[in-house]
Scaffold this active site. Structure first.
Site, short mmCIF file in Angstrom:
data_model
loop_
_atom_site.label_atom_id
_atom_site.label_comp_id
_atom_site.label_asym_id
_atom_site.label_seq_id
_atom_site.Cartn_x
_atom_site.Cartn_y
_atom_site.Cartn_z
NE ARG A 48 20.33 -60.27 6.18
CZ ARG A 48 20.43 -59.29 5.45
NH1 ARG A 48 19.24 -59.21 4.28
NH2 ARG A 48 21.25 -58.25 5.37
CG HIS A 62 14.89 -51.93 14.73
ND1 HIS A 62 14.13 -53.04 13.83
CD2 HIS A 62 14.86 -51.03 13.85
CE1 HIS A 62 13.50 -52.36 12.68
NE2 HIS A 62 14.30 -50.75 12.83
CE1 TYR A 92 16.34 -56.76 6.90
CE2 TYR A 92 17.44 -55.86 8.73
CZ TYR A 92 17.33 -56.45 7.43
OH TYR A 92 18.72 -56.79 7.22
CG HIS A 111 10.54 -51.55 9.78
ND1 HIS A 111 11.41 -51.81 8.75
CD2 HIS A 111 11.14 -50.74 10.71
CE1 HIS A 111 12.49 -51.48 8.91
NE2 HIS A 111 12.50 -50.61 10.07
CD GLU A 152 12.24 -47.45 11.62
OE1 GLU A 152 12.30 -48.29 12.14
OE2 GLU A 152 13.23 -46.59 10.96
CG ASP A 192 14.73 -43.42 9.76
OD1 ASP A 192 15.24 -42.60 9.17
OD2 ASP A 192 14.99 -44.70 9.94
CG HIS A 229 12.84 -44.51 7.23
ND1 HIS A 229 12.33 -45.40 8.06
CD2 HIS A 229 13.89 -44.91 6.37
CE1 HIS A 229 13.19 -46.42 8.00
NE2 HIS A 229 14.32 -46.03 7.21
CG HIS A 272 15.49 -44.90 13.90
ND1 HIS A 272 15.00 -45.69 13.39
CD2 HIS A 272 15.96 -45.15 15.09
CE1 HIS A 272 14.78 -46.84 13.95
NE2 HIS A 272 15.36 -46.56 15.37
CG ASP A 328 14.83 -47.15 3.94
OD1 ASP A 328 15.89 -46.74 4.42
OD2 ASP A 328 13.96 -48.21 4.53
CG HIS A 376 19.50 -45.48 6.62
ND1 HIS A 376 19.52 -46.00 7.73
CD2 HIS A 376 18.29 -45.55 5.87
CE1 HIS A 376 18.12 -46.31 8.12
NE2 HIS A 376 17.52 -46.22 6.92
CD GLU A 436 18.01 -47.05 12.48
OE1 GLU A 436 17.31 -46.26 11.55
OE2 GLU A 436 17.33 -47.89 12.85
ZN ZN Z 1 15.85 -47.07 6.87
FE FE Z 2 15.18 -46.27 11.21
FE FE Z 3 13.69 -49.30 11.34
#
Ligand code: ZN
Ligand code: FE
Ligand code: FE
Length: 295
Positions: free
Chosen positions: A56, A86, A89, A126, A161, A195, A198, A230, A243, A245, A275
């Site tokens: 974050r 990664h 985000y 992303h 991604e 992903d 996604h 992913h 989105d 998961h 993930e």
């Molecule tokens: Zn996601």
């Molecule tokens: Fe992902």
């Molecule tokens: Fe991601």
């Protein structure tokens, strides 16, 4: 032949043809690299992903070179490969705010410098959200940023991604990813991380037409650009652009589709990263389950 410690100092990771599923999950980096390596091995993983910094915020812990060296030795001895960092985000390379775009650039430059301590890694991000500027403007900002940040010297491959298309996310279609890649000068430093949650949420039917989706990817982007997967099931239905998961086999993609995905000739030699909403025992279970389904 057994892995020797000295391999830990080799410069670039090579693609192994072990006939073994290369799989891991997202791990917490709070205790450092060696701790992540040991945790990966404990849960039956032979690769893993981690956040390059607080997901974050923007503050990154100083890199502990001794910890990285110890990790590299451990990784070589344990056949841990394909480190995937990664990006946070919250980073938005195509924000309408020039200050936030500049921040994204600083973060990426810093992350890529740190990743040179583990040469040959991948860095996934992303593409961002264009907010109300339109997707073309978003794509322009992302390619501009990549052209400012990528260097000929870096050993890291930067991955876009595939996104679910929530809100104004860029990268919701193979066309959008291709448009970003087309504008990047150092193309050989770039790749794509697919992903499964996604793209399913993005409307690609990997349940009933995996071959068709991968042909489409190949036609637009080229399967040689696909560097990582992913593995996530989806709480929502095809094309929902949500989105969320789910655990493997507990969502709308389902276990049979994951069996086809990990065994598909175009995917089976790639590294896979879970993930899914799991604790460490849950990850160990999913890794074991998928290894059992790998032929
Ligand atoms: Zn996601
Ligand atoms: Fe992902
Ligand atoms: Fe991601």
């Amino acid at each position: 032949m057994e892995n020797s410690i000295s391999e830990g100092h080799s410069k670039v990771q090579t693609t192994p043809k072990t006939g073994r599923l290369r799989i891991g999950c997202h791990l917490s980096s709070s205790k450092g690299y060696l701790a992540m390596g040991k945790e990966a091995v404990r849960i039956g993983a032979d690769t893993f992903q981690f956040f390059s910094r607080n997901p974050r915020g923007s503050v990154a812990k100083a890199l502990d070179e001794q910890d990285v060296a110890a990790y590299r030795e451990f990784a070589a001895a344990s056949d841990l490969q394909f480190l995937l960092a990664h990006a946070p985000y919250t980073m938005n390379p195509c924000s309408a705010d020039a200050g936030l775009r500049a921040l994204a650039k600083r973060l990426m430059v810093d992350d890529l410098q740190r990743l040179e301590y583990t040469p040959g890694s991948c860095y996934n991000f992303h593409p961002g959200s264009h907010v109300k500027q339109g997707v073309e403007v978003g794509i322009k900002y992302i390619t501009e940023l990549l052209n400012e940040v990528l260097t000929k010297e870096q050993t890291t491959t930067v991955l876009l991604e595939t996104m679910a298309g929530k809100g104004t996310e860029v990268g919701r279609s193979f066309e959008e990813l291709q448009a970003i890649l087309a504008g990047v000068e150092l193309k050989h430093k770039m790749g794509v991380c697919l992903d499964t949650c996604h793209i399913f949420d993005g409307g690609y039917d990997i349940v009933n037409d995996l071959d068709g989706v991968l042909s489409e990817f190949d036609r637009l982007i080229g399967l040689e650009k696909l560097k990582a997967v992913h593995l996530n099931d989806s709480l929502n239905v095809l094309g929902s652009h949500k989105d969320r998961h789910a655990k493997i086999g507990e969502g709308n993609i389902g276990l049979a589709a994951f069996e086809r995905i990990i065994n598909h000739p175009a995917l089976r030699d790639l590294p896979f990263y879970l993930e899914t909403p799991n604790d460490q025992d849950g990850y160990a279970h999913e890794i074991a389950l998928l290894r059992e389904l790998y032929r």
